[in-house]
Design an enzyme around this catalytic site. Structure first.
Site, mmCIF file in Angstrom:
data_model
loop_
_atom_site.group_PDB
_atom_site.id
_atom_site.type_symbol
_atom_site.label_atom_id
_atom_site.label_comp_id
_atom_site.label_asym_id
_atom_site.label_seq_id
_atom_site.Cartn_x
_atom_site.Cartn_y
_atom_site.Cartn_z
ATOM 1 N N ASN A 100 4.289 -6.530 0.413
ATOM 2 C CA ASN A 100 3.117 -5.741 0.785
ATOM 3 C C ASN A 100 2.340 -5.816 -0.356
ATOM 4 O O ASN A 100 0.876 -5.897 -0.334
ATOM 5 C CB ASN A 100 3.454 -4.395 0.916
ATOM 6 C CG ASN A 100 3.643 -4.015 2.562
ATOM 7 O OD1 ASN A 100 3.317 -4.825 3.160
ATOM 8 N ND2 ASN A 100 4.576 -3.032 2.746
ATOM 9 N N ASP A 137 2.431 -5.397 8.231
ATOM 10 C CA ASP A 137 2.942 -4.925 9.409
ATOM 11 C C ASP A 137 3.156 -6.129 10.280
ATOM 12 O O ASP A 137 4.166 -5.913 11.135
ATOM 13 C CB ASP A 137 1.538 -4.060 9.819
ATOM 14 C CG ASP A 137 1.455 -2.860 9.361
ATOM 15 O OD1 ASP A 137 2.507 -2.199 8.655
ATOM 16 O OD2 ASP A 137 0.290 -2.153 9.338
ATOM 17 N N HIS A 144 -0.903 -4.772 3.397
ATOM 18 C CA HIS A 144 -0.239 -4.100 4.289
ATOM 19 C C HIS A 144 -0.475 -4.432 5.710
ATOM 20 O O HIS A 144 0.645 -4.608 6.549
ATOM 21 C CB HIS A 144 -0.940 -2.561 4.427
ATOM 22 C CG HIS A 144 -0.245 -1.830 3.104
ATOM 23 N ND1 HIS A 144 1.098 -1.497 2.732
ATOM 24 C CD2 HIS A 144 -0.808 -1.609 1.924
ATOM 25 C CE1 HIS A 144 1.335 -0.877 1.723
ATOM 26 N NE2 HIS A 144 0.098 -0.995 1.023
ATOM 27 N N ASP A 172 17.646 -5.146 6.430
ATOM 28 C CA ASP A 172 16.558 -4.400 5.415
ATOM 29 C C ASP A 172 15.877 -6.004 5.111
ATOM 30 O O ASP A 172 16.519 -6.837 4.922
ATOM 31 C CB ASP A 172 17.236 -3.935 4.435
ATOM 32 C CG ASP A 172 16.057 -3.381 3.435
ATOM 33 O OD1 ASP A 172 15.676 -2.301 3.649
ATOM 34 O OD2 ASP A 172 15.918 -3.845 2.487
ATOM 35 N N GLU A 224 11.192 -0.713 6.059
ATOM 36 C CA GLU A 224 11.235 -2.024 6.256
ATOM 37 C C GLU A 224 12.612 -2.341 7.003
ATOM 38 O O GLU A 224 13.311 -3.197 6.814
ATOM 39 C CB GLU A 224 11.097 -2.859 5.157
ATOM 40 C CG GLU A 224 12.071 -2.690 3.966
ATOM 41 C CD GLU A 224 11.604 -1.450 2.927
ATOM 42 O OE1 GLU A 224 11.998 -1.559 1.879
ATOM 43 O OE2 GLU A 224 10.812 -0.665 3.429
#
Length: 343
Positions: A193, A202, A198, A185, A229
């Protein structure tokens, strides 16, 4: 398309008689029509061969029908042909790869029907009606990849991971071997973010995914995006000690990416926390749901211990987590090369 289907049906219907009508229909078809003798020699090829294979009929007649066949498909094709020769089957349809004169490998789909000697009634050859299905096969492969891969990272998706993990657990039970699962994680990813946007998020996930994929070094290893994530790495024939070594290497490699993360309490760069679960002769072979629950529990421990670490499979007071820079257990493999052996 309907016209071609009708032509194909009529060709098969007259395959053992009315030779003149057979040739007339064959030469009007967009599909390649060929007669194949009992020994595999091509005795007739229709003009469509130029479009389908890049060769004119006169270049193919007298040659072997299996020339150019992809070696990986040869056994399947030969098996079908053998069944037709022995009379076990009268008709068959098969898709296979072969060589096109100009464009390389193409997929053909062939309808096969036996021919018989009109005097004896014995099988004396085969008629094949073949069409190029390369585009269809490519689309089929693309749809298959879409069904099994995560579009952002290129890793396996959750569904494919679940199917593969079920299979590996079954193999482990049968062979009394080990299998390990890592849940990974990204620490404080929502904060990342929120701060960087974003698109940056990504890109960050793609870089983490690349690190995880680089540690799936054997054909039996599977890296997957578990959701959001969170990632997973399935390690067949891998005990707990080996899994912890791989986990620490992944944790270290992600930190070394040095992706800035001002909202991370564990470090000023992007880090990950990892949970591990192992099924095997010592731990037993739980269901997939049970294995995931165990990995999730150790991931929770890693987060409770400050993140940027590999969680313990033991209660927190019994054993500390692997912290950054800590040496791996002495029983584990010592080098990346060792990952090619059972972990």
């Amino acid at each position: 398309m309907l016209r071609e289907l009708t032509l194909r049906q009529r060709l098969l219907a007259i395959v053992s008689s009315r030779e003149a009508e057979f040739r007339l229909l064959a030469e009007a078809s967009n599909d390649m029509v060929s007669r194949i003798a009992f020994d595999g020699t091509l005795t007739y090829v229709s003009p469509a061969s130029l479009r389908v294979l890049g060769w004119p009929p006169e270049s193919l007649v007298g040659g072997n029908a299996l020339a150019g066949l992809n070696p990986e498909d040869r056994a399947a094709v030969e098996g079908v042909v053998a069944a037709l020769k022995t009379g076990e089957r009268e008709e068959a349809m098969i898709a296979y790869r072969t060589r096109h004169r100009n464009t390389g490998t193409v997929w053909l789909e062939s309808s096969l029907s036996v021919t018989r000697d009109p005097k004896t009634g014995r099988v004396d050859g085969v008629v094949a009606i073949s069409r190029d299905v390369t585009e269809h096969k490519q689309l089929e492969g693309h749809l298959s990849r879409l069904a099994t891969l995560d579009s952002l990272t290129g890793l396996a998706n959750r569904r494919f991971l679940d199917d593969r993990a079920e299979r590996e657990l079954a193999i482990a039970r049968q062979s009394r071997s080990d299998v390990s699962l890592l849940l990974i994680d990204a620490d404080h990813f929502k904060a990342f973010n929120d701060h960087y946007g974003h698109l940056a998020g990504d890109n960050c996930l793609q870089q983490i995914a690349a690190v995880i994929q680089s540690h799936a070094t054997r054909p039996s290893d599977l890296a997957a995006r578990y959701g959001g994530e969170e990632f997973a790495l399935l390690l067949a024939e891998t005990n707990l000690a080996g899994a912890r070594v791989v986990a620490e290497r992944i944790r270290s490699a992600v930190q070394e990416l040095s992706i800035p993360h001002v909202g991370n309490s564990a470090a000023p760069v992007v880090t990950i926390s990892i949970g591990i679960a192992t099924a095997g002769s010592q731990a037993g072979w739980p269901s997939l749901k049970g294995l995931i629950a165990q990995a999730d529990e150790t991931l929770y421990r890693a987060k409770s211990d400050g993140r940027n670490c590999v969680g313990n499979d033991l209660p927190l007071h019994e054993a500390p987590p692997i912290q950054p820079g800590q040496a791996p257990p002495p029983t584990a493999p010592a080098s990346q090369a060792d990952q090619t052996a059972p972990r």
